[in-house]
Design an enzyme around this catalytic site. Structure first.
Site, PDB file in Angstrom:
ATOM      1  N   CYS A  10     -10.922 -86.805 -48.331  1.00 42.08           N
ATOM      2  CA  CYS A  10     -11.597 -85.504 -48.375  1.00 42.08           C
ATOM      3  C   CYS A  10     -11.044 -84.587 -47.291  1.00 42.08           C
ATOM      4  CB  CYS A  10     -13.096 -85.718 -48.171  1.00 42.08           C
ATOM      5  SG  CYS A  10     -14.055 -84.213 -48.030  1.00 42.08           S
TER       6      CYS A  10
ATOM      7  N   CYS B 290     -14.224 -83.672 -43.262  1.00 42.12           N
ATOM      8  CA  CYS B 290     -14.421 -84.263 -41.939  1.00 42.12           C
ATOM      9  C   CYS B 290     -13.095 -84.770 -41.379  1.00 42.12           C
ATOM     10  CB  CYS B 290     -15.426 -85.405 -42.012  1.00 42.12           C
ATOM     11  SG  CYS B 290     -17.090 -84.876 -42.437  1.00 42.12           S
TER      12      CYS B 290
ATOM     13  N   CYS C 157     -16.131 -68.555 -33.063  1.00 41.62           N
ATOM     14  CA  CYS C 157     -15.918 -69.768 -33.859  1.00 41.62           C
ATOM     15  C   CYS C 157     -14.443 -70.155 -33.887  1.00 41.62           C
ATOM     16  CB  CYS C 157     -16.469 -69.599 -35.275  1.00 41.62           C
ATOM     17  SG  CYS C 157     -15.828 -68.165 -36.158  1.00 41.62           S
TER      18      CYS C 157
END
Length: 483
Positions: free
Chosen positions: A90, A93, A435
């Site tokens: 994926c 993460c 961010c």
């Protein structure tokens, strides 16, 4: 750890599919391992500093390339077994294989490295507060967007994109998503199979359901489910509205079922038209004592537990005593603005600026919900709004100055014209919520150079881990005007 790629003049030549052995000595901005062979830089996903690995080169460029991890020959002491079986495939993460203690160390160092190297900040004179970590860094996300595609057997599948691709890794039980997202996803897949509703095909631009968007309010437990579709709302509602309503309303917490129409050939997930299929158009959440009504397309931080820490820090850094005029640039739906308004008192004023009209409308509603009448919101680019006739007509002289400016920009950072506008306003303090440490550092350097004799220096910095198991990090910086 945490440095950007260095430019090397490498004489070594490497080819695609070549296997190499390399020692990893750093982590990149998204958590990928960085190693060097004869001055040539390789980025290797899932590799960690202090490891020696065998890797297969997948892509080469002048001076650097990307490789796939084949074998770990020497393991890093911080390596752990990922909690999720799909973690490596994926694209979500990127740091699940690194212990949480080491994740925090990497992220804090990334922030400080960027400030020092890109921002040219002398950190010896800066108060560096310890990073905000999480006691339980799992199941923290209040929002997720899942692509829906046709699987190999013709059945619809839902999950996440594999890294750097649009291939969907089937996942319904995600280790960082809040419950009951698994139940919602599996319920939607059952309805799709029962009603023979085709999943979207990117290549042919056929099929109906493109994405599933889920948002949960942690404070109230309210859940919004939004189906992004490739056809008109009325046709979809008439054919499939009732089956989805019957199935989804059985799930505890679901208070809102929406449909978003996106018939464009685009990578943009949501279209511009959203309609309520059942329930409310928004969900209600709280950060601290402030209440927010959140629509499907509102920007709202994904980690509510860490968001409260972040906003409380912004409030502390602002140093409000009452009576100040505070400008909140990139205010979104007013999340930080309302925190600030509750501290400046009736003698003070908070002025929020946001370029998205829907977000401004949301912000005004949220101010009314919290009975805060000392906050005003304006729609437009901040550099155009500040000092405008509209501001003067609405709030008078109070809108022409600033004691404190707060900025919370997207990853690309602040527009340079806005930074010049802030210097012209000459506030005593600037609170920068970021961010992306690299663009933060770039902007800090510009503010440090100043304009027309007004310049700023970094006084405090604190990182906040909003995205455990991922490579991104949020941080907050206090800058004061140089006297």
């Amino acid at each position: 750890m945490g440095s950007e790629m260095k430019k090397f003049e490498s004489k070594a030549e490497f080819k695609k599919n070549q296997e190499v052995t390399v020692t990893i000595n750093d982590l990149g901005k998204d958590g990928e391992g960085i190693g060097h062979i004869d001055g040539y830089t390789l980025f290797i996903k899932d590799a960690l500093p202090e490891e020696t690995v065998r890797a297969k080169i997948m892509k080469t460029k002048k001076g650097y390339g990307f490789a796939r991890l084949v074998e770990i020959q020497k393991k890093a002491p911080g390596r752990v077994v990922p909690k999720c079986i799909s973690a490596r495939a994926c694209g979500g993460c990127t740091l699940q294989h690194l212990s949480y203690e080491e994740q925090l160390r990497f992220k804090e160092k990334k922030v400080l490295d960027c400030l020092s190297r890109i921002g040219e900040v002398d950190l010896t004179g800066v108060e560096v507060l310890p990073i905000f970590g999480m006691e339980n860094p799992w199941h923290y996300r209040n929002k997720a967007q899942f692509p829906v595609r046709r699987g190999k057997e013709g059945k619809p599948v839902v999950g996440f994109y594999a890294g750097r691709t649009h291939s969907v890794i089937p996942v319904t039980d995600c280790a960082i998503q809040s419950s009951p997202m698994k139940e919602i996803l599996e319920t939607i897949l059952v309805v799709m199979e029962q009603e023979n509703i085709p999943a979207y095909d990117e290549e042919t631009h056929e099929g109906i359901i493109r994405h599933i968007f889920i948002r949960k309010a942690f404070a109230t437990g309210e859940i919004m489910v939004c189906l992004i579709i490739n056809e008109g709302f009325r046709k979809f509602a008439e054919q499939y509205g009732e089956p989805f309503r019957l199935a989804l309303t059985k799930i505890e917490g679901v208070t809102s079922i929406l449909v978003n129409v996106n018939k464009e050939r685009t990578n943009v997930i949501m279209g511009t038209y959203t309609k309520c299929l059942w329930g409310k158009e928004t969900i209600t959440d709280y950060i601290g004592k402030i209440r927010y009504e959140i629509s499907a397309q509102s920007f709202y931080q994904v980690n509510p537990l860490q968001t409260e820490k972040l906003y409380q820090t912004a409030l502390e850094f602002a140093g409000l005593t009452g009576g100040e005029t505070v400008w909140d640039m990139y205010c979104g739906i007013g999340t930080i603005s309302l925190f600030l308004a509750s501290s400046v008192g009736q003698a003070g004023k908070v002025l929020g600026v946001e370029i998205v009209p829907e977000a401004v409308e949301n912000a005004r509603k949220n101010a009314a919900l919290n009975q805060l009448d000392n906050v005003e919101f304006f729609c437009g680019a901040a550099e155009d709004v500040v000092g405008s006739e509209e501001v003067y007509n609405r709030v008078g002289e109070a809108g022409m100055k600033a004691d404190v400016v707060v900025v919370d920009p997207p990853r690309k950072g602040c527009d340079r014209v806005l930074l010049e506008t802030i210097c012209n306003m000459a506030p005593a303090r600037i609170v920068y919520v970021s961010c992306d440490p690299a663009t933060l550092a770039r902007d800090v350097k510009i503010l440090g150079e100043g304009r027309d004799g007004v310049q700023y220096e970094v006084k405090k910095v604190r990182a906040c881990d909003m995205f455990p198991q991922g490579g991104h990090v949020e941080c907050i910086v206090l800058m004061s005007k140089v006297k």
